[in-house]
Design an enzyme around this catalytic site. Sequence first.
Site: not given
Ligand code: AMP
Length: 405
Positions: A83, A171, A322, A325
Amino acid sequence: MSTSVLVINCGSSSIKYALVSERREDRIFGLAENLGSADARIKGVTTGGAALELSIPHADHEKALETILERLAHHNPQAIGHRVVHGGTLTKAELLTPEIIERIREATPLAPLHNPAHLVGIEATMRLFPELPQVAVFDTAFHQTMPSHAYRYALPKFLYTQHNVRRYGFHGTSHAYVSERGSMLAGSFKQGGWLTAHLGNGSSTCAIWNGQSVDTSMGLTPLEGVVMGTRSGDVDPSIHSFLASNLGWDIYKIDKMLNSQSGLLGLSDLSNDMRTLIEASEQGNEDAALAIEVFCYRLAKSLAGLSCGLPRIDGLFFTGGIGENSAYIREKTVSYLPHFGFNLSKELNDNLKRGTEGRIDHGTGPQIWVVPTDEEGRIAKETEHVVDEVTASATKKLDAEAAIA
Ligand code: AMP
């Protein structure tokens, strides 16, 4: 995928890796972190889903890659896909040759935090595994289809023609994967107009028409656009002169503030992590609640802005930690787009199982889907494609030479 590809993502003190083969369930992956320190270690998942934790004190990138490959050698990877955040003007994944490595080096001023780390990884794997074909897959490449009115800044022309100052977008592997997968699920593979919202610690949006990126929220660097974990996203560019004149800050301090101390962290004064902010806001923390509100409002504003690049809107895909989830963030974001005719189903949205893909609207108006991203899978697929193309053209050349002889 008919071959297995080792996907590598080198950061300044970490290496993410994944061995991608046909079945996603068979994937072996992990993270080497704290490289160069006494606490350097590899954490991950190995064959059959077993956990791996290995201490590699003081290991540098090369040592860590050697350890990772030693452990994976018996799986016989046939290629390595790297990457690379910034490919400059390179428009597609490329086999790594001295010329392509030089082009990645030339793009370093555009991604000073990322490209040097990728080059360390590339040079180490080239030394360690000279016999394996290696491919660079760029975050910027998917956005090279943007029209000039989307990628040019309203700045003096020479900054673009002589110094490559333009919007690139990032991205790309995620937006490409999610829009392809999502449009396939929607029954219109790479057709129509779609918006994607990749929402993680770094976040960006993209408008895709007939499978091609026509606009995106990030720009010259991954700082432009929506609110992120620690990055500000869009601010008035005069903030630099304001802070320099009034607080005496230098450019490095301002850059650090915008990249590492802003976004959700800056607004909430609490955390860059969305889960923490949602919990805090539920307990009455007003700064956390405001950070979430700004995040969703600015995100909706970005999606609305990007919609100008689309002749029509067939739907919206949410992805990233985010986006995949948080039903709460999805609902709040869509609520800021009332004039788009989205009909989010509260029931489908709230009940979508974490980590799964699914449609979350009532079946009228533009569609809304959650599509978990798979950047490693996409990088592996593009790597395989480049290797197949190179092999086919080498075979054709040999056949032609044999015919002449
Ligand atoms: P990533 O960089 O794609 O791994 O995403 C990280 C972000 O996803 C962080 O801000 C986490 O708090 C958020 N995240 C993961 N699970 C949840 C959830 N169940 N609800 C809200 N935010 C989440």
